[in-house]
Design a protein around this motif. Structure first.
Motif, PDB file in Angstrom:
ATOM      1  N   PRO A  22     -15.746  37.957  32.864  1.00  0.00           N
ATOM      2  CA  PRO A  22     -17.160  38.273  32.600  1.00  0.00           C
ATOM      3  C   PRO A  22     -17.725  37.409  31.478  1.00  0.00           C
ATOM      4  O   PRO A  22     -17.018  37.028  30.542  1.00  0.00           O
ATOM      5  N   ARG A  23     -19.014  37.130  31.568  1.00  0.00           N
ATOM      6  CA  ARG A  23     -19.661  36.280  30.578  1.00  0.00           C
ATOM      7  C   ARG A  23     -19.608  36.899  29.194  1.00  0.00           C
ATOM      8  O   ARG A  23     -19.414  36.189  28.210  1.00  0.00           O
ATOM      9  N   TRP A  24     -19.774  38.225  29.112  1.00  0.00           N
ATOM     10  CA  TRP A  24     -19.771  38.849  27.798  1.00  0.00           C
ATOM     11  C   TRP A  24     -18.422  38.709  27.124  1.00  0.00           C
ATOM     12  O   TRP A  24     -18.347  38.562  25.900  1.00  0.00           O
ATOM     13  N   ARG A  25     -17.346  38.748  27.935  1.00  0.00           N
ATOM     14  CA  ARG A  25     -16.015  38.597  27.341  1.00  0.00           C
ATOM     15  C   ARG A  25     -15.810  37.165  26.841  1.00  0.00           C
ATOM     16  O   ARG A  25     -15.229  36.954  25.771  1.00  0.00           O
ATOM     17  N   THR A  77     -15.153  36.148  22.947  1.00  0.00           N
ATOM     18  CA  THR A  77     -14.021  35.311  22.569  1.00  0.00           C
ATOM     19  C   THR A  77     -14.489  34.090  21.770  1.00  0.00           C
ATOM     20  O   THR A  77     -13.917  33.740  20.733  1.00  0.00           O
ATOM     21  N   GLY A  78     -15.556  33.459  22.261  1.00  0.00           N
ATOM     22  CA  GLY A  78     -16.074  32.289  21.562  1.00  0.00           C
ATOM     23  C   GLY A  78     -16.561  32.618  20.166  1.00  0.00           C
ATOM     24  O   GLY A  78     -16.246  31.908  19.204  1.00  0.00           O
ATOM     25  N   TRP A  79     -17.331  33.705  20.031  1.00  0.00           N
ATOM     26  CA  TRP A  79     -17.841  34.078  18.710  1.00  0.00           C
ATOM     27  C   TRP A  79     -16.724  34.542  17.777  1.00  0.00           C
ATOM     28  O   TRP A  79     -16.831  34.419  16.560  1.00  0.00           O
ATOM     29  N   SER A  80     -15.633  35.072  18.361  1.00  0.00           N
ATOM     30  CA  SER A  80     -14.490  35.468  17.527  1.00  0.00           C
ATOM     31  C   SER A  80     -13.864  34.251  16.862  1.00  0.00           C
ATOM     32  O   SER A  80     -13.496  34.289  15.684  1.00  0.00           O
TER      33      SER A  80
END
Length: 302
Positions: free
Chosen positions: A9-12, A16-19
């Protein structure tokens, strides 16, 4: 765990990217963006050192700090000093760097590796150490420069103690210290120019000056632009040299805008100093835009 071939999913993916980006983002917000915004707000207030215990009680003064800047004779003197330093220092540094790069690229100089290290060494040496050494070299009584001049019958001036020669002395020192970094950049640009172009120009009867003007300079335009921009930005922020060598004197002849800002922060005039910082920022942007205008890529029709 998602089955093989199932789209994530895009939100996941976003989480992950923002983490991964979170450590840099937090540090940037706390130590870069927020201080910049705080200084911008500070520049339109009358904040002083005595107001730090009650920062919300300061008064909004609008552009009053900016108006005071241009009414302040000391700031105008600092701006003129900085302008003279940039106008003379940037071309001098670039000419020295280009001359050294051409000499090292010509193949006529032996031990080129030794010269490259020697020219670049001042760049990686502490500016404070260099300034201290030059202060002793330019000492009117015991300095080597005046001793050499006296050997040929010339009475050398008080380089750093005379308002007529102090800024020029710092400019020459800064150009000597900084041309090594541009030399490396220009040397790389020169080595990227095809030798075939020079051979063809020679067959057509072009001399060395014509080759330099018609081939070398046009093909080095990106390197020249980069060198002019980074040197101009650095020279507009002149600070360490006058701080160590002259303390802004004599008679404020070497006082720079950055040094003036430093003094005002030390005096507790935070709003005034913040306004001066933004004026310096605008000057950096304006100079960079002018350099891009003069040295940037041009259309074939121009």
């Amino acid at each position: 765990m998602a089955a093989s071939g199932t789209a994530v999913p895009r939100w996941r993916r976003a989480v992950t990217g923002w983490s991964f980006a979170a450590p840099f983002t937090v540090l940037f917000l706390v130590f870069a963006l927020l201080p910049v915004l705080a200084s911008l707000v500070m520049s339109v207030t009358d904040l002083r050192a005595t107001d730090l215990r009650h920062p919300l009680a300061v008064n909004f003064v609008g552009l009053q700090n900016y108006t005071r800047l241009f009414e302040d004779a000391l700031f105008r003197r600092a701006a003129v000093n900085t302008g003279v330093f940039v106008v003379i220092g940037v071309p001098l540094t670039m000419v020295l760097a280009l001359a050294a790069a051409n000499g090292l690229n010509s193949g006529l100089i032996r031990l080129r590796g030794l010269f490259r290290v020697g020219f670049y060494l001042p760049v990686v040496t502490s500016i404070v150490a260099i300034a201290v050494v030059w202060r002793f070299l330019l000492d009117p009584e015991a300095g080597i420069v005046n001793s050499l001049l006296a050997a040929v019958g010339i009475d050398g001036p008080a380089w750093l103690q005379d308002s007529r020669t102090s800024l020029a002395s710092i400019t020459v020192m800064a150009a000597w210290r900084n041309f090594g970094s541009l030399m490396v950049i220009f040397l790389a640009a020169l080595q990227g120019i095809p030798v075939d172009l020079y051979e063809a120009a020679t067959l057509d009867g072009a001399g060395r000056w014509q080759q330099f003007r018609r081939i070398t300079l046009p093909l080095m335009r990106p390197a020249l632009l980069f060198g002019a921009v980074i040197t101009g930005i650095g020279y507009l922020q002149l600070f360490e040299e006058p701080l160590v060598m002259t303390q802004g004197g004599p008679l404020s002849s070497t006082l720079s805008v950055s040094y003036h800002i430093y003094n005002q922060f030390g005096f507790g005039n935070y709003g005034y100093a913040a306004a001066a910082s933004y004026v310096l920022f605008v000057a950096i942007v304006a100079l960079s835009a002018l350099q891009f205008r003069l040295l940037g890529a041009r259309d074939a029709s121009s």
